[in-house]
Design a protein around this motif. Sequence first.
Motif, short mmCIF file in Angstrom:
data_model
loop_
_atom_site.label_atom_id
_atom_site.label_comp_id
_atom_site.label_asym_id
_atom_site.label_seq_id
_atom_site.Cartn_x
_atom_site.Cartn_y
_atom_site.Cartn_z
N LEU A 158 0.99 -1.03 -0.14
CA LEU A 158 -0.14 -0.07 0.04
C LEU A 158 0.83 1.22 -0.03
CD1 LEU A 158 -2.84 -0.93 2.74
CD2 LEU A 158 -3.19 -0.59 0.05
N PRO A 159 0.61 2.23 -0.83
CA PRO A 159 1.16 3.64 -0.50
C PRO A 159 0.78 4.03 0.83
CG PRO A 159 -0.62 3.66 -1.88
CD PRO A 159 -0.47 2.37 -1.64
N LYS A 160 2.02 4.94 1.31
CA LYS A 160 1.62 5.59 2.32
C LYS A 160 0.69 6.65 2.29
CE LYS A 160 5.03 3.17 4.42
NZ LYS A 160 4.81 2.26 5.53
N PHE A 161 0.04 6.89 3.23
CA PHE A 161 -1.06 8.10 3.57
C PHE A 161 -1.45 8.36 4.78
CE2 PHE A 161 -3.37 4.00 2.81
CZ PHE A 161 -4.33 4.07 3.93
N LEU A 162 -1.89 9.33 4.90
CA LEU A 162 -2.56 9.93 6.43
C LEU A 162 -3.49 10.49 6.49
CD1 LEU A 162 -2.33 10.05 9.44
CD2 LEU A 162 -0.58 12.02 9.12
N ILE A 163 -4.74 10.16 6.94
CA ILE A 163 -6.14 11.01 6.78
C ILE A 163 -6.64 10.83 8.13
CG2 ILE A 163 -8.51 10.83 5.61
CD1 ILE A 163 -7.49 8.97 3.36
N ARG A 164 -6.85 12.15 8.43
CA ARG A 164 -7.61 12.38 9.80
C ARG A 164 -8.79 13.06 9.71
NH1 ARG A 164 -3.44 11.92 13.70
NH2 ARG A 164 -1.40 12.31 13.18
N GLY A 165 -9.99 13.05 10.64
CA GLY A 165 -11.12 13.59 10.73
C GLY A 165 -11.83 13.22 11.90
N HIS A 166 -13.15 13.55 11.97
CA HIS A 166 -14.02 13.37 12.75
C HIS A 166 -15.48 13.49 12.48
CE1 HIS A 166 -14.10 17.75 13.11
NE2 HIS A 166 -15.56 17.50 13.55
N LEU A 215 -13.15 15.53 7.10
CA LEU A 215 -11.94 14.89 6.84
C LEU A 215 -10.72 15.67 6.23
CD1 LEU A 215 -12.49 11.64 5.13
CD2 LEU A 215 -10.88 13.16 3.82
N VAL A 216 -9.67 15.36 6.57
CA VAL A 216 -8.70 15.99 5.87
C VAL A 216 -7.61 14.98 5.47
CG1 VAL A 216 -6.59 17.52 6.52
CG2 VAL A 216 -8.85 18.08 7.64
N VAL A 217 -7.16 15.19 4.13
CA VAL A 217 -5.88 14.19 3.76
C VAL A 217 -4.47 15.21 4.00
CG1 VAL A 217 -4.91 13.22 1.79
CG2 VAL A 217 -7.41 13.33 2.04
N GLU A 218 -3.87 14.72 5.06
CA GLU A 218 -2.52 15.22 5.25
C GLU A 218 -1.43 14.86 4.45
OE1 GLU A 218 -1.79 15.14 9.45
OE2 GLU A 218 -3.65 15.80 10.25
N SER A 219 -1.56 13.47 4.06
CA SER A 219 -0.41 13.31 3.02
C SER A 219 -0.90 11.94 2.32
CB SER A 219 0.79 12.93 3.72
OG SER A 219 0.72 11.96 4.68
N VAL A 273 -7.66 15.51 -3.85
CA VAL A 273 -7.95 16.73 -3.20
C VAL A 273 -6.75 17.37 -2.77
CG1 VAL A 273 -10.14 15.66 -2.50
CG2 VAL A 273 -8.23 15.28 -1.14
N CYS A 274 -6.85 18.53 -2.26
CA CYS A 274 -5.76 19.27 -1.80
C CYS A 274 -5.32 18.84 -0.50
CB CYS A 274 -6.13 20.71 -1.69
SG CYS A 274 -6.32 21.37 -3.37
N ARG A 275 -4.23 18.71 -0.32
CA ARG A 275 -3.88 18.36 1.23
C ARG A 275 -3.97 19.45 2.29
NH1 ARG A 275 -3.91 14.81 -2.05
NH2 ARG A 275 -2.08 13.31 -2.72
N ASN A 276 -4.60 18.83 3.27
CA ASN A 276 -4.43 19.66 4.59
C ASN A 276 -5.79 20.75 4.31
OD1 ASN A 276 -2.29 18.93 6.25
ND2 ASN A 276 -1.06 19.80 5.01
N LEU A 277 -6.75 20.01 3.44
CA LEU A 277 -7.91 20.96 3.18
C LEU A 277 -9.28 20.18 3.78
CD1 LEU A 277 -9.57 23.09 1.64
CD2 LEU A 277 -9.72 21.68 -0.41
N SER A 278 -9.92 20.98 4.58
CA SER A 278 -10.97 20.24 5.09
C SER A 278 -12.19 19.96 4.29
CB SER A 278 -11.76 21.17 6.30
OG SER A 278 -12.76 20.73 7.07
N VAL A 286 -21.78 3.37 8.65
CA VAL A 286 -21.31 4.14 7.56
C VAL A 286 -19.91 3.93 7.40
CG1 VAL A 286 -20.56 6.36 8.93
CG2 VAL A 286 -21.24 6.64 6.76
N ASN A 287 -19.64 3.77 6.15
CA ASN A 287 -18.03 3.73 5.55
C ASN A 287 -17.42 4.81 4.80
OD1 ASN A 287 -17.95 0.78 6.47
ND2 ASN A 287 -19.10 0.35 4.54
N ILE A 288 -16.31 5.26 5.35
CA ILE A 288 -15.60 6.20 4.48
C ILE A 288 -14.70 5.51 3.64
CG2 ILE A 288 -14.00 7.98 4.64
CD1 ILE A 288 -14.95 8.63 7.23
N VAL A 289 -15.00 5.69 2.31
CA VAL A 289 -14.15 4.91 1.18
C VAL A 289 -13.39 5.81 0.45
CG1 VAL A 289 -14.55 3.34 -0.63
CG2 VAL A 289 -16.28 3.17 1.08
N VAL A 290 -12.04 5.46 0.44
CA VAL A 290 -11.09 6.32 -0.24
C VAL A 290 -10.58 5.40 -1.31
CG1 VAL A 290 -8.84 7.90 -0.24
CG2 VAL A 290 -10.62 7.59 1.88
#
Length: 270
Positions: free
Chosen positions: A146-154, A170-174, A215-220, A247-251
């Motif tokens: 898998l490629p590296k990624f970091l997604i945060r949210g609430h 949700l924010v895609v940090e990297s 999507v742009c990184r660090n964009l809410s 509910v599923n968050i699917v990326v």
Amino acid sequence: MGTSLDIKIKRANKVYHAGEMLSGVVVICGKDSVQHQGISLTVEGTVNLQLSAKSVGVFEAFYNSVKPIQIINSTIEMVKPGKFPSGKTEIPFEFPLHVKGNKVLYETYHGVFVNIQPQKGKLTPSPVDFTITPETLQNVKERALLPKFLIRGHLNSTNCVITQPLTGELVVESSEAAIKSIELQLVRVETCGCAEGYARDATEIQNIQIADGDVCRNLSVPIYMVFPRLFTCPTLETTNFKVEFEVNIVVLLQGDHLITENFPLKLCRM
């Protein structure tokens, strides 16, 4: 033209709660007078359980033992035997909706495997913060690929009022790979069974795309989902069946890498 019979309920929205009065009229129309043996009105409320085809062989004993669960049954005599004159005759009726014994009058609901024919809940907010990385994913066979990624949210709350939207951000940090799409998938989980066993079936009832493209990184990215009225109901759990929602968050990443994060929901009506 023969004789026609129609039942008209006085309440326009036809939504009732246990203990309320059900009232209306029975309308009988005929060109000629007609002899009759009396008229009775019966109201019934049932929960019908059925297994999907894939579960029948697994739980044959349960499948054969499934019977509708009767939660309400009332009969009133409206008119004794006699004759209706020609023209239009209206017969009013009124009676309370009382459940049988200690049964509960569940909200009317039609699912794939659970149908309820004719509850207010108590809500405690439950916000959830989440972090999605390759290390947090479940059931991944080749995690190293898998490629590296970091997604945060609430999510603002996983205890939800069914008439209000599910919200959060949700924010895609990297992400090493480009993002193709981010979606919200609403899933209904119906479980029915008895002592012989249980069958569980999950059905996707709604899918909403909340982001398209890389999507742009660090964009809410706002999370906003309205619960579909015809395919949801308050979360139910009884001895013989359960109706739950997730509910599923699917990326979806470039290279067809699919990332899914699951969150159980509890729906109630206030």
